[in-house]
Design a protein around this motif. Structure first.
Motif, mmCIF file in Angstrom:
data_model
loop_
_atom_site.group_PDB
_atom_site.id
_atom_site.type_symbol
_atom_site.label_atom_id
_atom_site.label_comp_id
_atom_site.label_asym_id
_atom_site.label_seq_id
_atom_site.Cartn_x
_atom_site.Cartn_y
_atom_site.Cartn_z
ATOM 1 N N THR A 3 -4.019 6.138 6.357
ATOM 2 C CA THR A 3 -4.581 6.212 5.010
ATOM 3 C C THR A 3 -4.305 7.583 4.409
ATOM 4 N N ALA A 6 -3.761 8.492 -3.254
ATOM 5 C CA ALA A 6 -2.710 7.903 -4.087
ATOM 6 C C ALA A 6 -1.637 8.920 -4.464
ATOM 7 N N GLU A 8 -0.574 11.468 -2.789
ATOM 8 C CA GLU A 8 0.290 11.709 -1.630
ATOM 9 C C GLU A 8 1.224 10.513 -1.411
ATOM 10 N N LEU A 9 0.706 9.294 -1.582
ATOM 11 C CA LEU A 9 1.535 8.095 -1.451
ATOM 12 C C LEU A 9 2.627 8.086 -2.523
ATOM 13 N N ASP A 10 2.282 8.469 -3.742
ATOM 14 C CA ASP A 10 3.274 8.573 -4.824
ATOM 15 C C ASP A 10 4.367 9.573 -4.476
ATOM 16 N N PHE A 13 6.649 8.052 -1.874
ATOM 17 C CA PHE A 13 7.472 7.008 -2.484
ATOM 18 C C PHE A 13 8.585 7.620 -3.338
ATOM 19 N N ILE A 20 6.943 3.493 2.881
ATOM 20 C CA ILE A 20 5.514 3.458 2.545
ATOM 21 C C ILE A 20 4.827 2.240 3.185
ATOM 22 N N TYR A 23 1.807 2.598 5.368
ATOM 23 C CA TYR A 23 0.531 2.855 4.713
ATOM 24 C C TYR A 23 -0.078 1.591 4.100
#
Length: 51
Positions: A3, A6, A8-10, A13, A20, A23
């Motif tokens: 986890t 958002a 960090e996920l962006d 990506f 990704i 995740y």
């Protein structure tokens, strides 16, 4: 499943160096518009009504 926030996920990506999918919770995936209990009455495409 890992986890993170958002933003960090962006960043991951956008950078594109890492998948990704690590995740994502793949255990909850389902096909859209595929309700197993739903039945639709559809007439064949070549069917013509004569009135």
């Amino acid at each position: 499943m890992m986890t993170l926030k958002a933003a960090e996920l962006d960043r991951i990506f956008d950078k594109g160096d890492e998948s990704i999918l690590d995740y994502a919770d793949m255990s909850t995936l389902r096909k859209l518009n595929k309700d197993e209990n739903k039945q639709e009455d559809v007439e064949p495409a070549n069917h013509r009504m004569i009135c």
